[in-house]
Design a protein around this motif. Structure first.
Motif, PDB file in Angstrom:
ATOM      1  N   TYR A 111      -2.363  -4.731  -4.358  1.00 20.28           N
ATOM      2  CA  TYR A 111      -1.903  -3.361  -4.136  1.00 20.28           C
ATOM      3  C   TYR A 111      -3.037  -2.490  -3.619  1.00 20.28           C
ATOM      4  CZ  TYR A 111       1.807  -5.087  -7.124  1.00 20.28           C
ATOM      5  OH  TYR A 111       2.820  -5.834  -7.656  1.00 20.28           O
ATOM      6  N   GLY A 112      -2.676  -1.495  -2.816  1.00 20.73           N
ATOM      7  CA  GLY A 112      -3.684  -0.597  -2.282  1.00 20.73           C
ATOM      8  C   GLY A 112      -3.264   0.850  -2.364  1.00 20.73           C
ATOM      9  N   ALA A 113      -4.277   1.725  -2.423  1.00 21.83           N
ATOM     10  CA  ALA A 113      -4.088   3.176  -2.416  1.00 21.83           C
ATOM     11  C   ALA A 113      -4.744   3.703  -1.142  1.00 21.83           C
ATOM     12  CB  ALA A 113      -4.723   3.812  -3.647  1.00 21.83           C
ATOM     13  N   PHE A 114      -3.947   4.311  -0.277  1.00 19.56           N
ATOM     14  CA  PHE A 114      -4.378   4.813   1.027  1.00 19.56           C
ATOM     15  C   PHE A 114      -4.369   6.337   0.947  1.00 19.56           C
ATOM     16  CE2 PHE A 114      -3.739   6.143   5.384  1.00 19.56           C
ATOM     17  CZ  PHE A 114      -4.449   5.231   6.148  1.00 19.56           C
ATOM     18  N   GLN A 115      -5.547   6.938   0.923  1.00 18.14           N
ATOM     19  CA  GLN A 115      -5.647   8.373   0.684  1.00 18.14           C
ATOM     20  C   GLN A 115      -5.206   9.206   1.886  1.00 18.14           C
ATOM     21  OE1 GLN A 115      -9.575   9.813  -0.365  1.00 18.14           O
ATOM     22  NE2 GLN A 115      -8.692  11.605  -1.365  1.00 18.14           N
ATOM     23  N   THR A 116      -4.267  10.129   1.616  1.00 14.38           N
ATOM     24  CA  THR A 116      -3.805  11.067   2.647  1.00 14.38           C
ATOM     25  C   THR A 116      -4.084  12.518   2.273  1.00 14.38           C
ATOM     26  OG1 THR A 116      -1.590  11.244   1.678  1.00 14.38           O
ATOM     27  CG2 THR A 116      -1.932   9.522   3.348  1.00 14.38           C
TER      28      THR A 116
ATOM     29  N   ALA B  47      -6.791  11.828 -17.124  1.00 12.20           N
ATOM     30  CA  ALA B  47      -7.075  10.868 -18.196  1.00 12.20           C
ATOM     31  C   ALA B  47      -6.175   9.638 -18.099  1.00 12.20           C
ATOM     32  CB  ALA B  47      -6.906  11.536 -19.558  1.00 12.20           C
ATOM     33  N   ARG B  48      -5.014   9.771 -17.476  1.00 13.41           N
ATOM     34  CA  ARG B  48      -4.067   8.649 -17.333  1.00 13.41           C
ATOM     35  C   ARG B  48      -4.303   7.837 -16.070  1.00 13.41           C
ATOM     36  NH1 ARG B  48       1.655  11.317 -18.579  1.00 13.41           N
ATOM     37  NH2 ARG B  48       2.282   9.361 -17.600  1.00 13.41           N
ATOM     38  N   GLY B  49      -5.186   8.298 -15.199  1.00 11.00           N
ATOM     39  CA  GLY B  49      -5.474   7.576 -13.969  1.00 11.00           C
ATOM     40  C   GLY B  49      -5.183   8.410 -12.740  1.00 11.00           C
ATOM     41  N   LEU B  50      -5.066   7.746 -11.604  1.00 16.00           N
ATOM     42  CA  LEU B  50      -4.756   8.410 -10.346  1.00 16.00           C
ATOM     43  C   LEU B  50      -3.363   9.027 -10.439  1.00 16.00           C
ATOM     44  CD1 LEU B  50      -5.546   8.989  -7.361  1.00 16.00           C
ATOM     45  CD2 LEU B  50      -4.428   6.813  -6.788  1.00 16.00           C
ATOM     46  N   VAL B  51      -3.210  10.266 -10.015  1.00 14.35           N
ATOM     47  CA  VAL B  51      -1.897  10.911 -10.018  1.00 14.35           C
ATOM     48  C   VAL B  51      -1.035  10.242  -8.949  1.00 14.35           C
ATOM     49  CG1 VAL B  51      -0.630  13.052  -9.574  1.00 14.35           C
ATOM     50  CG2 VAL B  51      -2.756  13.111 -10.906  1.00 14.35           C
ATOM     51  N   MET B  52       0.073   9.643  -9.390  1.00 15.36           N
ATOM     52  CA  MET B  52       1.008   8.956  -8.499  1.00 15.36           C
ATOM     53  C   MET B  52       2.420   9.391  -8.883  1.00 15.36           C
ATOM     54  SD  MET B  52      -0.810   5.183  -8.457  1.00 15.36           S
ATOM     55  CE  MET B  52       0.236   4.490  -7.176  1.00 15.36           C
ATOM     56  N   GLY B  53       2.702  10.694  -8.736  1.00 18.24           N
ATOM     57  CA  GLY B  53       3.919  11.262  -9.287  1.00 18.24           C
ATOM     58  C   GLY B  53       5.065  11.504  -8.340  1.00 18.24           C
ATOM     59  N   ALA B  54       4.899  11.182  -7.049  1.00 22.56           N
ATOM     60  CA  ALA B  54       5.987  11.470  -6.106  1.00 22.56           C
ATOM     61  C   ALA B  54       5.994  10.448  -4.969  1.00 22.56           C
ATOM     62  CB  ALA B  54       5.833  12.881  -5.549  1.00 22.56           C
ATOM     63  N   GLY B  55       7.137  10.363  -4.311  1.00 21.65           N
ATOM     64  CA  GLY B  55       7.276   9.539  -3.120  1.00 21.65           C
ATOM     65  C   GLY B  55       6.953   8.071  -3.335  1.00 21.65           C
ATOM     66  N   ALA B  56       6.329   7.474  -2.300  1.00 27.44           N
ATOM     67  CA  ALA B  56       6.006   6.052  -2.337  1.00 27.44           C
ATOM     68  C   ALA B  56       4.990   5.728  -3.434  1.00 27.44           C
ATOM     69  CB  ALA B  56       5.474   5.608  -0.980  1.00 27.44           C
ATOM     70  N   ALA B  57       4.065   6.651  -3.696  1.00 30.28           N
ATOM     71  CA  ALA B  57       3.085   6.409  -4.763  1.00 30.28           C
ATOM     72  C   ALA B  57       3.783   6.254  -6.099  1.00 30.28           C
ATOM     73  CB  ALA B  57       2.064   7.550  -4.811  1.00 30.28           C
TER      74      ALA B  57
ATOM     75  N   VAL C  64       0.825  -1.207   0.000  1.00 29.13           N
ATOM     76  CA  VAL C  64       0.000   0.000   0.000  1.00 29.13           C
ATOM     77  C   VAL C  64       0.860   1.258   0.000  1.00 29.13           C
ATOM     78  CG1 VAL C  64      -1.772   1.267   1.293  1.00 29.13           C
ATOM     79  CG2 VAL C  64      -1.811  -1.235   1.247  1.00 29.13           C
ATOM     80  N   ALA C  65       0.467   2.218  -0.840  1.00 28.95           N
ATOM     81  CA  ALA C  65       1.153   3.512  -0.895  1.00 28.95           C
ATOM     82  C   ALA C  65       0.172   4.614  -0.503  1.00 28.95           C
ATOM     83  CB  ALA C  65       1.680   3.789  -2.302  1.00 28.95           C
ATOM     84  N   PRO C  66       0.674   5.645   0.167  1.00 27.85           N
ATOM     85  CA  PRO C  66      -0.145   6.830   0.424  1.00 27.85           C
ATOM     86  C   PRO C  66      -0.416   7.543  -0.897  1.00 27.85           C
ATOM     87  CG  PRO C  66       1.799   6.790   1.849  1.00 27.85           C
ATOM     88  CD  PRO C  66       1.993   5.739   0.799  1.00 27.85           C
ATOM     89  N   THR C  67      -1.659   7.983  -1.086  1.00 29.38           N
ATOM     90  CA  THR C  67      -2.058   8.574  -2.354  1.00 29.38           C
ATOM     91  C   THR C  67      -2.925   9.806  -2.131  1.00 29.38           C
ATOM     92  OG1 THR C  67      -3.902   7.013  -2.423  1.00 29.38           O
ATOM     93  CG2 THR C  67      -1.925   6.413  -3.662  1.00 29.38           C
ATOM     94  N   ASN C  68      -3.294  10.429  -3.237  1.00 26.11           N
ATOM     95  CA  ASN C  68      -4.159  11.612  -3.218  1.00 26.11           C
ATOM     96  C   ASN C  68      -5.458  11.276  -3.952  1.00 26.11           C
ATOM     97  OD1 ASN C  68      -4.050  12.744  -6.180  1.00 26.11           O
ATOM     98  ND2 ASN C  68      -1.966  12.109  -5.684  1.00 26.11           N
ATOM     99  N   GLY C  69      -6.255  12.298  -4.250  1.00 23.07           N
ATOM    100  CA  GLY C  69      -7.530  12.059  -4.892  1.00 23.07           C
ATOM    101  C   GLY C  69      -7.685  12.650  -6.279  1.00 23.07           C
ATOM    102  N   VAL C  70      -6.579  12.983  -6.938  1.00 25.61           N
ATOM    103  CA  VAL C  70      -6.663  13.602  -8.259  1.00 25.61           C
ATOM    104  C   VAL C  70      -6.573  12.524  -9.339  1.00 25.61           C
ATOM    105  CG1 VAL C  70      -5.603  15.227  -9.876  1.00 25.61           C
ATOM    106  CG2 VAL C  70      -5.686  15.771  -7.431  1.00 25.61           C
ATOM    107  N   ILE C  71      -7.581  12.510 -10.206  1.00 19.21           N
ATOM    108  CA  ILE C  71      -7.623  11.569 -11.323  1.00 19.21           C
ATOM    109  C   ILE C  71      -7.570  12.361 -12.616  1.00 19.21           C
ATOM    110  CG2 ILE C  71      -9.029   9.857 -12.535  1.00 19.21           C
ATOM    111  CD1 ILE C  71     -10.137   8.995  -9.835  1.00 19.21           C
TER     112      ILE C  71
ATOM    113  N   LEU D   1      -1.237   0.461 -12.289  1.00 20.23           N
ATOM    114  CA  LEU D   1      -1.966   0.845 -11.087  1.00 20.23           C
ATOM    115  C   LEU D   1      -2.681   2.195 -11.161  1.00 20.23           C
ATOM    116  CD1 LEU D   1       0.207  -0.584  -8.197  1.00 20.23           C
ATOM    117  CD2 LEU D   1      -2.037  -1.338  -8.992  1.00 20.23           C
ATOM    118  N   PRO D   2      -2.099   3.249 -11.714  1.00 19.44           N
ATOM    119  CA  PRO D   2      -2.864   4.508 -11.763  1.00 19.44           C
ATOM    120  C   PRO D   2      -4.238   4.340 -12.417  1.00 19.44           C
ATOM    121  CG  PRO D   2      -0.572   4.955 -12.238  1.00 19.44           C
ATOM    122  CD  PRO D   2      -0.728   3.452 -12.197  1.00 19.44           C
ATOM    123  N   ALA D   3      -4.307   3.603 -13.509  1.00 16.76           N
ATOM    124  CA  ALA D   3      -5.590   3.378 -14.183  1.00 16.76           C
ATOM    125  C   ALA D   3      -6.497   2.462 -13.359  1.00 16.76           C
ATOM    126  CB  ALA D   3      -5.364   2.794 -15.568  1.00 16.76           C
ATOM    127  N   LEU D   4      -5.942   1.397 -12.793  1.00 21.46           N
ATOM    128  CA  LEU D   4      -6.745   0.471 -11.987  1.00 21.46           C
ATOM    129  C   LEU D   4      -7.297   1.150 -10.741  1.00 21.46           C
ATOM    130  CD1 LEU D   4      -4.548  -2.744 -12.279  1.00 21.46           C
ATOM    131  CD2 LEU D   4      -6.739  -2.280 -13.412  1.00 21.46           C
TER     132      LEU D   4
END
Length: 153
Positions: free
Chosen positions: A78-83, A29-39, A20-27, A49-52
């Motif tokens: 895999y999991g997305a944990f919103q922070t 066209a390419r999926g969940l934004v996972m552009g920094a850190g553990a995400a 599981v990675a800490p994530t945000n809530g911005v989606i 994973l961003p699309a899933l």
């Protein structure tokens, strides 16, 4: 809950763990934004994973002004944990509380699973570890025994 030093992508046998990675809530066209850190590290390890995650978030989340509130979602092992709501903002203890309660619910129906998660909210999120731990312990309850938090330093 255990806190260890190391890389959350390297813990335990895959068959019994949820990574599981800490994530945000911005989606986008390419999926969940996972552009920094553990995400980002998780997205690089599993590029789908961003699309899933975005698909899962759209099913269970609520759209806010420019972001989605969902708390926690899983896609396979895999999991997305919103922070955060927006990735540009600091982490939010209220969202971490929501994510912890949703992760608790997930663990209650998946016995035997162990969570290996990058410590949420303390790096780019800017929160104090003690505050985050308190919220996690409250939100996860007894299921917290099955969570391993990873710190790089």
């Amino acid at each position: 809950m255990r806190v260890v030093r190391g890389d959350f992508l390297q813990g335990g046998p895959m068959a019994k763990r949820l990574v599981v990675a800490p994530t945000n809530g911005v989606i986008t066209a390419r999926g969940l934004v996972m552009g920094a850190g553990a995400a980002r590290a998780l997205a690089q390890a599993e590029p789908r994973l961003p699309a899933l995650f975005a698909e899962a978030i759209r099913r269970v989340g609520t759209q806010r002004a420019g972001w989605w509130e969902y708390g926690f979602v899983a896609a396979g092992p895999y999991g997305a944990f919103q922070t955060k709501g927006d990735w540009r903002n600091p982490a939010d203890l209220g969202l971490i509380r929501l994510a912890a309660s949703r992760l608790r619910d997930f663990l209650e129906v998946h016995p035997g699973l162990e969570v290996h998660m990058a410590f949420p909210g303390i790096g780019l999120g800017g929160l104090k570890p003690e505050a985050v731990l308190r919220v996690l312990e409250e939100g996860l309850g007894p299921q917290g025994e099955r969570v391993v938090l990873y710190r790089l330093r």
